[in-house]
Design a protein around this motif. Structure first.
Motif, PDB file in Angstrom:
ATOM      1  N   TYR A   1      -1.722   0.919  -4.975  1.00  0.00           N
ATOM      2  CA  TYR A   1      -1.162  -0.325  -4.448  1.00  0.00           C
ATOM      3  C   TYR A   1      -0.496  -1.149  -5.541  1.00  0.00           C
ATOM      4  CZ  TYR A   1      -5.304  -2.295  -6.636  1.00  0.00           C
ATOM      5  OH  TYR A   1      -6.263  -2.623  -7.548  1.00  0.00           O
TER       6      TYR A   1
ATOM      7  N   PRO B   1       0.288   5.371   4.992  1.00  0.00           N
ATOM      8  CA  PRO B   1      -0.171   4.074   4.499  1.00  0.00           C
ATOM      9  C   PRO B   1      -0.656   3.164   5.632  1.00  0.00           C
ATOM     10  CG  PRO B   1       2.232   4.166   4.484  1.00  0.00           C
ATOM     11  CD  PRO B   1       1.746   5.548   4.844  1.00  0.00           C
TER      12      PRO B   1
ATOM     13  N   LEU C   1      -4.250   4.131   6.120  1.00  0.00           N
ATOM     14  CA  LEU C   1      -5.030   3.603   4.991  1.00  0.00           C
ATOM     15  C   LEU C   1      -5.300   2.117   5.189  1.00  0.00           C
ATOM     16  CD1 LEU C   1      -3.081   5.221   1.976  1.00  0.00           C
ATOM     17  CD2 LEU C   1      -5.364   5.871   2.806  1.00  0.00           C
TER      18      LEU C   1
ATOM     19  N   ILE D   1      -7.025   3.744  -2.979  1.00  0.00           N
ATOM     20  CA  ILE D   1      -5.654   3.429  -2.556  1.00  0.00           C
ATOM     21  C   ILE D   1      -4.779   3.081  -3.754  1.00  0.00           C
ATOM     22  CG2 ILE D   1      -4.339   1.612  -1.365  1.00  0.00           C
ATOM     23  CD1 ILE D   1      -6.514   1.782   0.818  1.00  0.00           C
TER      24      ILE D   1
ATOM     25  N   ILE E   1       0.863  -1.182   0.000  1.00  0.00           N
ATOM     26  CA  ILE E   1       0.000   0.000   0.000  1.00  0.00           C
ATOM     27  C   ILE E   1       0.899   1.231   0.000  1.00  0.00           C
ATOM     28  CG2 ILE E   1      -1.603   1.339   1.424  1.00  0.00           C
ATOM     29  CD1 ILE E   1      -3.142  -1.151   1.902  1.00  0.00           C
TER      30      ILE E   1
END
Ligand code: ZN
Length: 378
Positions: free
Chosen positions: A284, A205, A208, A282, A189
């Motif tokens: 990723y 992160p 998140l 997000i 992430i």
């Protein structure tokens, strides 16, 4: 008591065959089976050895499926004995692999010998199929390759008995007709690194990921079905941070695994996870590993034979439970084979002082033999 079964198990346990190495276990197996009339093939892929040994020329094919590799012992000083110098203490044979699953492999061999001595010309064929890389990581050397070759050569396994330790509290109280699937993900992430004192200039992160985990752990993936419990999600590893208390890190690494029922598929699970990541906006990277797809034996012929055989030796019928980890049965089942797992008590597998009850092994031999006798009467 007939000690030859236990001696045979001890001989196998003395070999330090940590995955994916066989280290000579198959020589012992081959030297045992060939004098009984078996024809043995050694099929090696990459570093992995496999043994496929058959006898008979007519009728359906019954297979004993197992593995000779073991997991590492863990700290040897925690063991009561040297993990590779097996000993019988009281009623227990102790050593790495005693329950998972050299005890069962020895039982396969002793069963075949006794059965064939009494039934030299059975109505079905028997094979012993062993790999040295059951415990290791999925790789090209796993037995799926060999199964494909067998199929290409026109071979078909009708009934497969896997000797994995299926029993829970007493011998043969549980059998498995299938296993769940296993899908792993390795996720990065991405956030934005910066000073903790400037929250508007960073994107944390870890924060998140908190939202992502919260959502995934509450997710209903499916309801399961009569064969399987519902699919479950677990985070197994998580790592982020620079070590400093005043730095927001730039990224986070997380590993997770799903054990899934036949109500979900690899694609349905991936879609659900990716949609959660997208919903939170997000950024990723993700890598997937499909370790196993779920399999289940829905036919009932072989199951009924196994249930009846257990009942006549033990005086009770087993429960059917398709939980637990993965097994090599997953590679055989797609042939249309009826696959059943029946082995010793699994309480100590992969643990310090792994052990198997020697009386249980003898009884397991009688159950296995009863299964062969019942198959021979069909
Ligand atoms: Zn095993």
């Amino acid at each position: 008591m007939n000690t030859s079964l236990i001696d045979l198990a001890k001989t196998l346990l003395e070999i330090k065959s940590i995955s994916p190495e066989d280290k000579g276990c198959f020589d012992i197996v081959e030297n045992y089976l060939n004098p009984l009339g078996f024809e043995t093939k050694r099929i090696n892929y990459l570093n992995v050895e496999n043994l496929y040994s058959t006898i008979g020329s007519k009728g359906p094919l019954f297979c004993f499926l197992g593995h000779t590799d073991v997991v590492p012992s863990g700290p040897e000083e925690l063991w009561d004995i040297d993990p590779f110098k097996p000993e019988v203490i009281g009623d227990y044979l102790i050593g790495r692999g005693a329950a998972d699953m050299k005890g069962a492999v020895a039982t396969f061999l002793a069963t075949a010998k006794e059965f064939l001595a009494e039934n030299p010309n059975p109505n079905f064929r028997i094979c012993v199929f062993l790999t040295s890389n059951e415990e290791g990581e999925p790789a090209d050397g796993k037995i799926n390759k060999i199964i494909k070759d067998l199929q290409d050569a026109g071979e078909h396994i009708d009934y497969c008995l896997v000797g994995e330790a299926s029993s829970s509290l007493k011998l043969a109280d549980t059998i498995r007709l299938g296993r769940r699937g296993s899908l792993s993900g390795s996720l990065i992430i991405k956030g934005k690194q910066g000073h903790v004192a400037y929250p508007d200039k960073v994107n944390n992160p870890i924060h998140l990921t908190g939202k992502v985990i919260d959502t995934l752990k509450e997710m209903t993936w499916d309801e399961g079905n009569e064969f399987f419990q519902p699919t479950s999600f677990q985070v197994s590893n998580i790592h982020s941070g620079t070590g400093a208390t005043n730095v927001v890190p730039g990224h986070l690494e997380m590993k997770f695994n799903l054990r899934f029922s036949s109500e979900s598929s690899e694609d349905s699970l991936k879609d659900k996870i990716l949609s959660v990541l997208d919903r939170f906006g997000i950024e990723y990277e993700i890598e997937w590993t499909l370790n196993a797809i779920p399999f289940i034996t829905k036919q009932t012929f072989f199951k009924d034979v196994v249930m009846k055989s257990i009942d006549s030796i033990m005086g009770y019928e087993p429960e059917i439970n398709n939980g637990g980890g993965t097994s090599d049965g997953r590679w055989v089942a797609p042939m249309g084979t009826e696959v059943i797992e029946l082995g010793p008590i699994n309480e100590t597998i992969h643990q310090i002082n792994e052990k198997v009850n020697i009386n249980d092994l003898e009884k397991l031999k009688y159950i296995y033999k009863e299964i062969l006798i019942n198959l021979n009467q069909v």
